[in-house]
Design a protein around this motif. Sequence first.
Motif, PDB file in Angstrom:
ATOM      1  N   UNK A 235       0.834  -1.206   0.000  1.00 15.31           N
ATOM      2  CA  UNK A 235       0.000   0.000   0.000  1.00 15.31           C
ATOM      3  C   UNK A 235       0.862   1.247   0.000  1.00 15.31           C
ATOM      4  N   UNK A 236       0.414   2.239  -0.731  1.00 11.77           N
ATOM      5  CA  UNK A 236       1.063   3.550  -0.740  1.00 11.77           C
ATOM      6  C   UNK A 236       0.017   4.550  -0.250  1.00 11.77           C
ATOM      7  N   UNK A 237       0.335   5.262   0.839  1.00 15.63           N
ATOM      8  CA  UNK A 237      -0.674   6.157   1.386  1.00 15.63           C
ATOM      9  C   UNK A 237      -0.135   7.140   2.397  1.00 15.63           C
ATOM     10  N   UNK A 238      -1.040   7.847   3.021  1.00 12.99           N
ATOM     11  CA  UNK A 238      -0.686   8.824   4.045  1.00 12.99           C
ATOM     12  C   UNK A 238      -0.304   8.129   5.343  1.00 12.99           C
ATOM     13  N   UNK A 239       0.846   8.501   5.889  1.00 13.45           N
ATOM     14  CA  UNK A 239       1.285   7.984   7.190  1.00 13.45           C
ATOM     15  C   UNK A 239       0.867   9.006   8.242  1.00 13.45           C
ATOM     16  N   UNK A 240      -0.225   8.727   8.922  1.00 13.14           N
ATOM     17  CA  UNK A 240      -0.810   9.678   9.860  1.00 13.14           C
ATOM     18  C   UNK A 240      -0.954   9.070  11.251  1.00 13.14           C
ATOM     19  N   UNK A 241      -1.011   9.931  12.238  1.00 13.18           N
ATOM     20  CA  UNK A 241      -1.397   9.502  13.576  1.00 13.18           C
ATOM     21  C   UNK A 241      -2.763  10.125  13.858  1.00 13.18           C
ATOM     22  N   UNK A 242      -3.728   9.279  14.206  1.00 14.05           N
ATOM     23  CA  UNK A 242      -5.085   9.747  14.492  1.00 14.05           C
ATOM     24  C   UNK A 242      -5.199  10.209  15.948  1.00 14.05           C
ATOM     25  N   UNK A 243      -5.867  11.320  16.148  1.00 11.55           N
ATOM     26  CA  UNK A 243      -6.225  11.782  17.488  1.00 11.55           C
ATOM     27  C   UNK A 243      -7.748  11.769  17.535  1.00 11.55           C
ATOM     28  N   UNK A 244      -8.320  10.852  18.329  1.00 11.44           N
ATOM     29  CA  UNK A 244      -9.762  10.620  18.321  1.00 11.44           C
ATOM     30  C   UNK A 244     -10.394  11.100  19.622  1.00 11.44           C
ATOM     31  N   UNK A 245     -11.457  11.895  19.487  1.00 11.73           N
ATOM     32  CA  UNK A 245     -12.202  12.341  20.660  1.00 11.73           C
ATOM     33  C   UNK A 245     -13.695  12.259  20.362  1.00 11.73           C
ATOM     34  N   UNK A 246     -14.511  12.298  21.391  1.00 11.28           N
ATOM     35  CA  UNK A 246     -15.963  12.278  21.209  1.00 11.28           C
ATOM     36  C   UNK A 246     -16.535  13.655  21.537  1.00 11.28           C
ATOM     37  N   UNK A 247     -17.592  14.016  20.823  1.00 12.66           N
ATOM     38  CA  UNK A 247     -18.235  15.315  21.055  1.00 12.66           C
ATOM     39  C   UNK A 247     -19.638  15.293  20.459  1.00 12.66           C
ATOM     40  N   UNK A 248     -20.464  16.194  20.913  1.00  5.10           N
ATOM     41  CA  UNK A 248     -21.799  16.358  20.340  1.00  5.10           C
ATOM     42  C   UNK A 248     -21.687  17.027  18.968  1.00  5.10           C
ATOM     43  N   UNK A 249     -22.710  16.857  18.150  1.00  8.70           N
ATOM     44  CA  UNK A 249     -22.718  17.471  16.827  1.00  8.70           C
ATOM     45  C   UNK A 249     -22.637  18.988  16.931  1.00  8.70           C
ATOM     46  N   UNK A 250     -23.102  19.543  18.033  1.00  8.41           N
ATOM     47  CA  UNK A 250     -23.074  20.998  18.222  1.00  8.41           C
ATOM     48  C   UNK A 250     -21.638  21.537  18.255  1.00  8.41           C
TER      49      UNK A 250
END
Length: 330
Positions: A10-25
């Motif tokens: 695979x050839x692609x973006x090497x990223x680190x994800x930062x995941x958080x939860x929040x309301x749609x607002x």
Amino acid sequence: MTNSTYDVLAVGNALVDVITTAEASFLESHAIPKGTMRLIAADEAERLYGIMGAGKEVSGGSAANTVAGIAAMGGRPAFVGRVAADQLGEVFAHDIRAAGVAFSTPAMVDGPPTGRCLIVVTPDGDRTMSTYLGACQELSEADIDPEVVRASQILYLEGYLWDPIVPRAAMRKAIEIARAAGRKVAFTLSDVFCVEGHRDDFLGLLGGHVDVMFGNENEVRALYRTDDLDTAMSELARHATIAVVTRSDKGAVVIAGGERHAVPAEPVARVVDTTGAGDLFAAGFLSALAAGRALPDCARAGGVASAEIISHYGARSEGDLKALVAARLG
């Protein structure tokens, strides 16, 4: 296919994800379109990171998630992607190698920092991504090792990386090498914004350079500028050798050789986070394809992997994907 060291490169973006939860607002108040992926600059990345809630950091990147999934299913994947010589770059390299993926792209000493994807997951499980590409955009033709391409059954490319010019040239080089070596080429449309920005290029790839094209129903409609999915899939059937259209809870449709195979979605007790659903579907599909499975079984393997990934936060598997796929396919 014989004489291959790797099932998928695979050839692609090497990223680190930062995941958080929040309301749609939260998204509304900061003018972030819900359920999309957008590219942001370094200063916006810093600002958004500062106002997001407590997050979970995990290595990501669309194609990187796919090969991590392939490794989890017992496959032999490799990955090409650019990181910087910084803390996040070290995290990415460690994680992908620990997952069982061959990764040898050297880290950049000078230039922008490692890319990161800031992900907000809303209570409905939808994910909204704001991505700073950073070092990803520096991936060049020199990073493509012809011997590794030739030694891989399938070359897999992500549409997200088509946006910056330098990596695009690298991917075109990889395609040429793979085609000359008689290897399969797979490509994912990635996102509607990628399709709208590079429609002519993507249609050109379909016209003889790509064997397997992945896209969700929105991306496929955008590709052919129509609101009607049947019309879009009919057009896709004319141009693609193998087309895979994912439809969330409606499952997937595989189009090949004038035939359509509709495969229902795998049951999920609760959708927690859809981050990586498409990436892991591709992982299951390509893993089964490399193993010589029939196309409907490839789609079923994709559905199993996708169902596992949306049952928890993050785009790296937590369950035993190999066992889950084996139990489903027999």
